[in-house]
Enzyme design. Structure first.
Site, PDB file in Angstrom:
ATOM      1  N   GLY A 156       5.190  -6.119   5.637  1.00 22.91           N
ATOM      2  CA  GLY A 156       4.970  -7.138   6.677  1.00 22.91           C
ATOM      3  C   GLY A 156       3.490  -7.293   6.981  1.00 22.91           C
ATOM      4  O   GLY A 156       2.996  -8.411   7.185  1.00 22.91           O
ATOM      5  N   ASP A 196      -2.203  -1.479  10.132  1.00 25.06           N
ATOM      6  CA  ASP A 196      -2.406  -1.485   8.670  1.00 25.06           C
ATOM      7  C   ASP A 196      -2.991  -2.795   8.147  1.00 25.06           C
ATOM      8  O   ASP A 196      -3.363  -2.883   6.981  1.00 25.06           O
ATOM      9  CB  ASP A 196      -1.051  -1.304   7.952  1.00 25.06           C
ATOM     10  N   LYS A 210       0.841  -1.208   0.000  1.00 26.99           N
ATOM     11  CA  LYS A 210       0.000   0.000   0.000  1.00 26.99           C
ATOM     12  C   LYS A 210       0.872   1.252   0.000  1.00 26.99           C
ATOM     13  O   LYS A 210       2.030   1.218   0.444  1.00 26.99           O
ATOM     14  CB  LYS A 210      -0.963   0.030   1.196  1.00 26.99           C
ATOM     15  N   VAL A 268      11.420  -4.068   2.541  1.00 26.64           N
ATOM     16  CA  VAL A 268      11.173  -4.230   3.982  1.00 26.64           C
ATOM     17  C   VAL A 268      11.396  -2.895   4.706  1.00 26.64           C
ATOM     18  O   VAL A 268      12.275  -2.118   4.321  1.00 26.64           O
ATOM     19  CB  VAL A 268      12.149  -5.313   4.530  1.00 26.64           C
ATOM     20  N   ALA A 269      10.589  -2.636   5.752  1.00 26.60           N
ATOM     21  CA  ALA A 269      10.674  -1.385   6.549  1.00 26.60           C
ATOM     22  C   ALA A 269      10.702  -0.168   5.636  1.00 26.60           C
ATOM     23  O   ALA A 269      11.565   0.695   5.725  1.00 26.60           O
ATOM     24  CB  ALA A 269      11.887  -1.401   7.474  1.00 26.60           C
ATOM     25  N   ALA A 270       9.728  -0.120   4.741  1.00 22.34           N
ATOM     26  CA  ALA A 270       9.754   0.865   3.659  1.00 22.34           C
ATOM     27  C   ALA A 270       8.575   1.826   3.668  1.00 22.34           C
ATOM     28  O   ALA A 270       8.490   2.714   2.831  1.00 22.34           O
ATOM     29  CB  ALA A 270       9.787   0.121   2.316  1.00 22.34           C
ATOM     30  N   GLY A 271       7.605   1.613   4.572  1.00 25.50           N
ATOM     31  CA  GLY A 271       6.396   2.450   4.566  1.00 25.50           C
ATOM     32  C   GLY A 271       5.362   1.960   3.574  1.00 25.50           C
ATOM     33  O   GLY A 271       4.446   2.682   3.203  1.00 25.50           O
ATOM     34  N   LEU A 272       5.524   0.683   3.131  1.00 21.61           N
ATOM     35  CA  LEU A 272       4.618   0.113   2.127  1.00 21.61           C
ATOM     36  C   LEU A 272       3.779  -1.036   2.689  1.00 21.61           C
ATOM     37  O   LEU A 272       3.119  -1.757   1.930  1.00 21.61           O
ATOM     38  CB  LEU A 272       5.425  -0.385   0.916  1.00 21.61           C
ATOM     39  N   ALA A 273       3.800  -1.220   3.999  1.00 20.12           N
ATOM     40  CA  ALA A 273       3.021  -2.262   4.684  1.00 20.12           C
ATOM     41  C   ALA A 273       3.369  -3.680   4.226  1.00 20.12           C
ATOM     42  O   ALA A 273       2.503  -4.557   4.210  1.00 20.12           O
ATOM     43  CB  ALA A 273       1.508  -2.004   4.541  1.00 20.12           C
TER      44      ALA A 273
HETATM   45  O1  C5P Z   1       0.231  -0.901  14.519  1.00 16.98           O
HETATM   46  P1  C5P Z   1       1.652  -1.078  14.122  1.00 16.98           P
HETATM   47  O2  C5P Z   1       2.342  -2.148  14.882  1.00 16.98           O
HETATM   48  O3  C5P Z   1       1.851  -1.203  12.668  1.00 16.98           O
HETATM   49  O4  C5P Z   1       2.375   0.286  14.516  1.00 16.98           O
HETATM   50  C1  C5P Z   1       3.776   0.388  14.594  1.00 16.98           C
HETATM   51  C2  C5P Z   1       4.133   1.554  15.493  1.00 16.98           C
HETATM   52  O5  C5P Z   1       3.751   2.796  14.881  1.00 16.98           O
HETATM   53  C3  C5P Z   1       3.438   1.568  16.839  1.00 16.98           C
HETATM   54  O6  C5P Z   1       4.149   0.816  17.770  1.00 16.98           O
HETATM   55  C4  C5P Z   1       3.434   3.041  17.185  1.00 16.98           C
HETATM   56  O7  C5P Z   1       4.683   3.428  17.689  1.00 16.98           O
HETATM   57  C5  C5P Z   1       3.261   3.713  15.829  1.00 16.98           C
HETATM   58  N1  C5P Z   1       1.850   4.016  15.525  1.00 16.98           N
HETATM   59  C6  C5P Z   1       1.202   5.046  16.213  1.00 16.98           C
HETATM   60  N2  C5P Z   1      -0.104   5.313  15.934  1.00 16.98           N
HETATM   61  C7  C5P Z   1      -0.776   4.615  14.974  1.00 16.98           C
HETATM   62  C8  C5P Z   1      -0.138   3.580  14.267  1.00 16.98           C
HETATM   63  C9  C5P Z   1       1.190   3.308  14.567  1.00 16.98           C
HETATM   64  O8  C5P Z   1       1.784   5.714  17.067  1.00 16.98           O
HETATM   65  N3  C5P Z   1      -2.040   4.912  14.727  1.00 16.98           N
END
Ligand code: C5P
Length: 314
Positions: free
Chosen positions: A107, A141, A11, A100-105
């Protein structure tokens, strides 16, 4: 017993606005999420023993319990212990195409595929809202990744309102292979800098969300107007990631100058994308950026916006 092969799309964010803090420690967000054709392939195969094994040849993908796909399978085993006992354990093979770890969801979409695949394999019969409710326990996500398409996401990002499909547009994506941005770091850095702008009362939050619903960006999406969408792309996390990661800021500038409808960092980065009217335009920008940044660490992709989330191939 049958194996399941699934397509798990990445995404991008067309919009990411941070509104305030939540009692659970997460941020209150309003986002516009969009699936793209760049996708991982997931194969789920049952086996007799009860364990879960993850296979992936990508060096940055963990194969242990920290892998979100593993955690998704574990969650299904815990919730549906009778099915798990009857059908046995699982081999999960991830063909990793999404960085990976790219802001593209990347994982998150693999985990979404595992939930969808096991629901089929074990013939549980969960509906999409039921799968999304389980998914939200694993990550913000993941519910979006299940259904995909174009959606306005609120709450932590797990409350979804699907809107019009935009699959006529294309993107060029750029990411430095060796660069990874920690999502918790990005949100924490944002909190430190912008806490004074956070909204806390429910009416102000609702008001802010309704502003996004009536924004020029959402109007552009409804009209399928690429020019307007490109003009109003927005990501609050750019305010902390771009000053910290000079390479990403430079990549964004270079991609912007190469043309297209608009350029933005996706999620917490470091991937940057340019929205394009056609594949031809995207290919042209791909070539231009490659010529201007000759760093072998930079990978560029061309993808199409997509109206689908997780799809079962067989
Ligand atoms: O939900 P997810 O594990 O993908 O989020 C990763 C990290 O991003 C969370 O641990 C949090 O630090 C941050 N986050 C947040 N608020 C959100 C989504 C993510 O602070 N709505």
């Amino acid at each position: 017993m049958k194996s399941y092969s699934l397509l798990a799309p990445a995404k991008i964010n067309l919009d990411l606005e941070i509104i305030g803090d939540r009692p659970d420690g997460y941020h209150q967000l309003v986002m516009i999420l969009q699936s793209i054709s760049l996708a991982d392939h997931i194969l789920i195969t049952p086996h007799k023993a009860q364990n879960i094994t993850v296979h992936c040849t990508h060096s940055q993908v963990p194969l242990d319990q920290s892998n979100l796909a593993y955690r998704a399978a574990k969650l299904m085993q815990e919730h549906f212990s009778e099915h798990s006992a009857e059908y046995g354990g699982l081999d999960i093979t991830i063909e990793k195409n999404i960085p990976v770890a790219a802001g593209l969801a990347g994982g998150s979409t693999d985990a979404a595929a595992v939930l969808v695949g096991i629901n089929q394999l074990w013939e549980i019969g969960l509906t999409q809202p039921e799968l999304c409710s389980l998914a939200s326990q694993l990550g913000s996500d993941i519910p979006f990744c299940i259904g995909g398409g174009t959606a306005i996401a609120t709450g932590r990002g797990e409350e979804l309102d699907p809107i019009l499909d935009l699959d006529h547009l294309f993107v060029v994506l750029g990411k430095y292979e060796s660069l990874a941005v920690s999502t918790p770091w990005a949100y924490q850095a944002y909190r430190q800098q912008f806490l004074d702008q956070y909204l806390s009362d429910q009416d102000s939050i609702k008001n802010r969300i309704s502003q996004t619903y009536s924004s020029p960006l959402v109007k552009g999406i409804m009209e399928k107007n690429g020019q307007k969408i490109g003009q109003f792309l927005h990501n609050d996390l750019e305010k902390v990631v771009l000053p910290e990661y000079g390479q990403v800021a430079h990549l964004k500038e270079t991609m912007k100058k190469a043309g297209g409808l608009g350029t933005l960092m996706s999620g917490s980065g470091p991937t940057v994308f340019t929205l394009c009217e056609s594949q031809q335009e995207a290919d042209h920008i791909h070539t231009q950026v490659k010529a201007q940044i000759s760093d072998p660490d930079l990978t560029l992709w061309v993808a199409q916006l997509s109206s689908t989330g997780i799809t079962i191939n067989n």
